[in-house]
Design an enzyme around this catalytic site. Structure first.
Site, PDB file in Angstrom:
ATOM      1  N   GLU A 200      17.599   9.304 -28.757  1.00 27.16           N
ATOM      2  CA  GLU A 200      16.805   8.334 -28.536  1.00 27.16           C
ATOM      3  C   GLU A 200      15.307   9.516 -28.709  1.00 27.16           C
ATOM      4  O   GLU A 200      15.430  10.137 -28.684  1.00 27.16           O
ATOM      5  CB  GLU A 200      16.887   8.072 -27.395  1.00 27.16           C
ATOM      6  CG  GLU A 200      17.794   9.121 -25.879  1.00 27.16           C
ATOM      7  CD  GLU A 200      16.560  10.151 -25.715  1.00 27.16           C
ATOM      8  OE1 GLU A 200      15.485  10.223 -25.981  1.00 27.16           O
ATOM      9  OE2 GLU A 200      17.163  11.311 -25.699  1.00 27.16           O
TER      10      GLU A 200
ATOM     11  N   GLU B  24      17.077  12.984 -29.426  1.00 27.36           N
ATOM     12  CA  GLU B  24      17.095  12.728 -30.923  1.00 27.36           C
ATOM     13  C   GLU B  24      18.459  12.138 -31.513  1.00 27.36           C
ATOM     14  O   GLU B  24      18.992  11.995 -32.671  1.00 27.36           O
ATOM     15  CB  GLU B  24      16.911  13.438 -31.714  1.00 27.36           C
ATOM     16  CG  GLU B  24      15.285  13.985 -31.703  1.00 27.36           C
ATOM     17  CD  GLU B  24      14.619  15.634 -32.271  1.00 27.36           C
ATOM     18  OE1 GLU B  24      15.328  15.287 -33.330  1.00 27.36           O
ATOM     19  OE2 GLU B  24      13.415  15.478 -32.150  1.00 27.36           O
TER      20      GLU B  24
END
Length: 338
Positions: A162, A305
């Site tokens: 994310e 990420e």
């Protein structure tokens, strides 16, 4: 491809989770017993191979098609000074992902994963969870489905990540709502906030819980009120992956927090999930304990990420290489069991 028509369909899917293929698991275990090594000598690598065999339905599971799905969203609560970075960084980092310049780009390439980046209405942040529900029902369902459709049948492994400035604040609220304890128990420094920023985070989480807590009757409503678009997308991806029997590698605090409302309703949801690592975020160790997940790595990472998931995917590849590539005692003409 999975889509949920409404919140009732989402709840029904969560209540009726498919199990792994017990026959494939046993076949893989039988193979393990005749490989040229002492029983159990590869430790968790052997467990990973059996886990993957069960969910893929193969005696020799594979890691040929790995997808890293990264979801991005913006949060109204960011205006309260709960992050060390401004909200516009979310869009800037999405552009960096798409141009190949971020850590996840390098790490996904290193583990052989295809990268999918899904930006969710970045120009339209969620509402501030301290004063209103983060999303409408339609917005939440749309975000959940954005995650679900990112999961295709036939994936060997799904890595989830994310990007969303301030998203460790709603993540902490989701954890507190699912597993209890005070806001301060779950908040951490996230992107690197100072002591005042940490206090603002704890206050924001406490206010959000006071406003929404009694109304969080199920996973959908909890995600809608306390989450964010990228967090709801992560939850949708996890549930869709389970329906398709695709094994999942969770990343850090945010990714695991997205599972917390699901686990409150049905703890079995984590059965197809591995925890990539123990991040440096304060609440992550408590969260993994609550989810009954043991991390594969402890590297003090806190980037997000999907970076930790991509690193942990290398361990899965190693586990499957040993499981599928080693000779048996008979093939190697090695006498007896070691």
């Amino acid at each position: 491809m999975i889509r949920f028509d409404d919140r009732a369909a989402f709840a029904a899917a969560l209540a009726d989770l498919p199990a792994p293929d017990a026959g494939a698991t046993e076949s893989a275990a039988a193979r393990q017993r005749v490989l040229t090594k002492p029983a159990g000598s590869l430790g968790r690598l052997e467990e990973i191979a059996l886990f993957m065999a069960g969910w893929q339905g193969r005696e020799r599971p594979r890691a040929e098609r790995i997808r890293a799905a990264i979801f991005a969203g913006n949060h109204g609560v960011a205006a309260r000074g709960v992050s060390a970075f401004p909200a516009e960084v979310t869009a800037q980092m999405v552009a960096n992902f798409r141009h190949g310049g971020a850590a996840i780009n390098a790490l996904a390439q290193a583990c052989g994963a295809e990268l999918a980046v899904v930006a969710l209405d970045l120009e339209r942040p969620t509402d501030d969870i301290c004063v209103a529900a983060a999303m409408s029902e339609a917005d939440c369902l749309s975000a959940i489905n954005a995650g679900a459709v990112a999961v295709e049948p036939g994936l060997d492994l799904l890595l989830l990540g994310e990007m969303g400035i301030a998203n460790s604040t709603p993540a902490a609220a989701l954890c507190a709502q699912a597993f209890g304890a005070a806001a301060a128990h779950w908040v951490g420094r996230g992107t690197g906030v100072d002591g005042d920023g940490l206090a603002r985070k704890a206050e924001a989480v406490a206010r959000a819980l006071a406003l929404h807590g009694a109304r969080c009757a199920d996973a959908f409503e909890t995600l809608r009120r306390l989450g964010g678009r990228e967090i709801a997308a992560l939850a949708g991806a996890v549930l869709a992956a389970r329906m398709l029997r695709v094994p999942v590698m969770l990343d850090g605090f945010i990714g695991c927090a997205a599972v917390a409302p699901l686990a409150k309703d049905n703890p079995a949801i984590v059965g197809h999930c591995m925890a990539a690592h123990m991040s440096a975020e304060a609440g992550h160790e408590r969260l993994l304990a609550a989810l009954a997940l043991e991390p594969l790595l402890r590297l003090d990472m806190r980037l997000g990420e999907g970076s930790g998931a991509a690193v942990a995917a290398q361990i899965v590849r190693s586990a499957l290489a040993a499981h599928g590539g080693m000779a048996t005692f008979a093939e190697a003409a090695v006498a007896g069991a070691l």
